[in-house]
Design a protein around this motif. Structure first.
Motif, mmCIF file in Angstrom:
data_model
loop_
_atom_site.group_PDB
_atom_site.id
_atom_site.type_symbol
_atom_site.label_atom_id
_atom_site.label_comp_id
_atom_site.label_asym_id
_atom_site.label_seq_id
_atom_site.Cartn_x
_atom_site.Cartn_y
_atom_site.Cartn_z
ATOM 1 N N LEU A 87 1.841 -39.370 47.249
ATOM 2 C CA LEU A 87 0.534 -39.625 48.285
ATOM 3 C C LEU A 87 1.178 -38.849 50.001
ATOM 4 C CD1 LEU A 87 -2.050 -40.683 48.568
ATOM 5 C CD2 LEU A 87 -1.112 -42.928 49.083
ATOM 6 N N ARG A 88 2.028 -39.306 50.196
ATOM 7 C CA ARG A 88 2.487 -39.223 51.498
ATOM 8 C C ARG A 88 2.782 -38.042 51.800
ATOM 9 N NH1 ARG A 88 5.822 -41.402 56.231
ATOM 10 N NH2 ARG A 88 6.019 -44.209 54.689
ATOM 11 N N ARG A 89 2.692 -37.144 50.892
ATOM 12 C CA ARG A 89 2.888 -35.742 51.275
ATOM 13 C C ARG A 89 1.222 -35.169 51.206
ATOM 14 N NH1 ARG A 89 8.419 -33.386 48.877
ATOM 15 N NH2 ARG A 89 6.929 -31.650 48.001
ATOM 16 N N PHE A 90 0.466 -35.904 49.957
ATOM 17 C CA PHE A 90 -1.185 -35.795 49.926
ATOM 18 C C PHE A 90 -1.301 -35.534 51.097
ATOM 19 C CE2 PHE A 90 -4.979 -35.626 48.002
ATOM 20 C CZ PHE A 90 -4.397 -34.225 47.636
ATOM 21 N N ALA A 91 -0.916 -36.287 51.134
ATOM 22 C CA ALA A 91 -1.810 -36.709 52.734
ATOM 23 C C ALA A 91 -1.733 -36.181 53.975
ATOM 24 C CB ALA A 91 -1.803 -38.381 53.130
ATOM 25 N N GLY A 92 -0.327 -35.692 54.001
ATOM 26 C CA GLY A 92 -0.030 -35.032 54.909
ATOM 27 C C GLY A 92 -0.526 -33.523 55.100
ATOM 28 N N GLY A 93 -0.530 -33.288 54.391
ATOM 29 C CA GLY A 93 -1.390 -31.130 53.588
ATOM 30 C C GLY A 93 -0.462 -30.396 52.572
ATOM 31 N N ASP A 94 0.078 -31.703 52.249
ATOM 32 C CA ASP A 94 2.130 -31.005 51.462
ATOM 33 C C ASP A 94 1.866 -31.098 49.899
ATOM 34 O OD1 ASP A 94 4.387 -30.439 50.101
ATOM 35 O OD2 ASP A 94 4.964 -30.978 51.332
ATOM 36 N N ARG A 95 1.251 -30.224 49.118
ATOM 37 C CA ARG A 95 0.748 -30.099 48.013
ATOM 38 C C ARG A 95 1.519 -29.404 46.930
ATOM 39 N NH1 ARG A 95 -5.789 -30.161 47.072
ATOM 40 N NH2 ARG A 95 -5.993 -31.531 49.185
ATOM 41 N N THR A 96 2.686 -29.170 47.681
ATOM 42 C CA THR A 96 3.583 -28.537 46.250
ATOM 43 C C THR A 96 4.730 -29.772 45.998
ATOM 44 O OG1 THR A 96 5.652 -29.058 48.716
ATOM 45 C CG2 THR A 96 4.515 -26.848 48.277
ATOM 46 N N ARG A 97 5.206 -29.259 44.644
ATOM 47 C CA ARG A 97 5.463 -30.004 43.309
ATOM 48 C C ARG A 97 7.088 -31.209 44.055
ATOM 49 N NH1 ARG A 97 5.620 -29.909 37.000
ATOM 50 N NH2 ARG A 97 6.649 -31.204 36.806
ATOM 51 N N LEU A 98 7.216 -32.252 43.577
ATOM 52 C CA LEU A 98 8.601 -33.229 43.473
ATOM 53 C C LEU A 98 8.665 -34.015 42.555
ATOM 54 C CD1 LEU A 98 9.628 -34.666 46.079
ATOM 55 C CD2 LEU A 98 8.316 -36.480 45.596
ATOM 56 N N ASP A 99 10.142 -33.337 42.083
ATOM 57 C CA ASP A 99 10.382 -34.030 40.652
ATOM 58 C C ASP A 99 11.838 -34.703 41.595
ATOM 59 O OD1 ASP A 99 9.331 -32.471 38.201
ATOM 60 O OD2 ASP A 99 9.525 -30.734 39.826
ATOM 61 N N LEU A 100 11.291 -36.020 41.243
ATOM 62 C CA LEU A 100 12.714 -36.914 41.108
ATOM 63 C C LEU A 100 14.015 -36.211 41.298
ATOM 64 C CD1 LEU A 100 10.729 -40.173 42.820
ATOM 65 C CD2 LEU A 100 10.947 -38.698 44.603
ATOM 66 N N PRO A 101 15.037 -37.065 41.868
ATOM 67 C CA PRO A 101 16.740 -36.974 40.828
ATOM 68 C C PRO A 101 16.443 -37.540 39.195
ATOM 69 C CG PRO A 101 16.386 -36.875 43.260
ATOM 70 C CD PRO A 101 15.482 -37.308 42.581
ATOM 71 N N PRO A 102 16.902 -37.171 38.631
ATOM 72 C CA PRO A 102 16.876 -37.973 36.987
ATOM 73 C C PRO A 102 17.589 -39.254 37.436
ATOM 74 C CG PRO A 102 17.197 -35.378 36.758
ATOM 75 C CD PRO A 102 16.982 -35.849 37.757
ATOM 76 N N VAL A 103 17.068 -40.382 37.085
ATOM 77 C CA VAL A 103 17.891 -41.893 36.708
ATOM 78 C C VAL A 103 18.886 -41.787 36.101
ATOM 79 C CG1 VAL A 103 17.987 -44.361 36.294
ATOM 80 C CG2 VAL A 103 15.902 -43.014 36.668
ATOM 81 N N VAL A 104 20.000 -42.488 37.531
ATOM 82 C CA VAL A 104 21.771 -42.361 36.086
ATOM 83 C C VAL A 104 21.737 -43.477 35.580
ATOM 84 C CG1 VAL A 104 24.152 -41.708 37.161
ATOM 85 C CG2 VAL A 104 22.287 -40.435 38.003
ATOM 86 N N ASN A 105 21.388 -44.313 36.593
ATOM 87 C CA ASN A 105 21.478 -45.773 36.488
ATOM 88 C C ASN A 105 20.449 -46.016 35.797
ATOM 89 O OD1 ASN A 105 22.209 -48.779 36.219
ATOM 90 N ND2 ASN A 105 22.718 -49.012 38.454
ATOM 91 N N ILE A 106 20.857 -46.776 34.249
ATOM 92 C CA ILE A 106 19.575 -47.160 33.309
ATOM 93 C C ILE A 106 19.626 -48.767 33.479
ATOM 94 C CG2 ILE A 106 19.067 -45.025 32.533
ATOM 95 C CD1 ILE A 106 20.690 -45.905 30.100
#
Length: 205
Positions: free
Chosen positions: A185-204
């Motif tokens: 949402l922060r990126r979208f509201a700032g006009g950035d619609r590029t895809r964001l993929d968060l790093p995979p979770v290591v500690n489960i």
């Protein structure tokens, strides 16, 4: 609210945990601010959470309307009072008609508890477990007329563990929802619609 900040209306149906993390993130240098939290259920717990944060709230009970079109007309009328720039669906459990989604296309986001395009609709965690998937997760996407469709703006992944139940998997995915949705949402509201993929979770744990 800063005059240059985008106004965000957050639509909920339940406890509002995603709503709260979105609202709490919209401070400081964030390009948006929450202007309204609206629910289709007057008893939704998220309404009290929003009020405690000082956000205006409203409830439009879908059960009091004869059909979906009448409910959405009331929804649009109430939204027009605050004139939001963006709608963020955060656990809003009503399917919106193409007429509504077209009116807000390009300005409405949703978070869905699966790695779209997998498992649109309900029971996503059970379906991921039943399919034997190694990973599950969540997706933030722009809302279009087709259910759980539209451009994907971000995803976060978690491993599916051998002893997972739908509830344990849902709890782990929810933690990632609370990371992903505010970031997108922060990126979208700032006009950035590029895809964001968060790093995979290591500690489960």
């Amino acid at each position: 609210m800063s005059g240059s900040a985008k106004k965000v209306a957050i639509l909920i149906s339940g406890g509002g945990s995603n709503m709260e993390v979105l609202a709490r993130d919209m401070t400081g240098d964030h390009p948006a601010r929450p202007c309204l939290v609206l629910s289709n259920d007057p008893d939704a717990g998220g309404l009290a959470r929003a009020a405690a944060l000082g956000i205006p709230t409203a409830a439009i009970d879908h059960r009091t309307f004869p059909d979906r079109a009448a409910f959405e007309s009331a929804l649009l009328t109430r939204l027009a009072e605050d004139a939001p720039d963006i709608i963020a669906l955060a656990g809003f459990m009503r399917i919106l008609t193409p007429g509504f989604t077209r009116a807000w296309q390009g300005r409405m986001l949703n978070i869905h508890p699966s790695l779209l395009p997998l498992y649109k609709g309900l029971h996503t965690h059970a379906r991921a477990i039943d399919a034997g998937d190694a990973q599950a997760g969540c997706s933030v996407h722009e809302v279009t007329a087709e259910l759980d469709d539209g451009p994907i703006l971000g995803q976060a992944r978690v491993p599916v563990l051998p002893d997972d139940t739908p509830d344990t998997l849902a709890a782990r995915v929810l933690i990632q929802e609370h990371r992903l949705y505010p970031a997108v949402l922060r990126r979208f509201a700032g006009g950035d619609r590029t895809r964001l993929d968060l790093p995979p979770v290591v500690n489960i744990n």
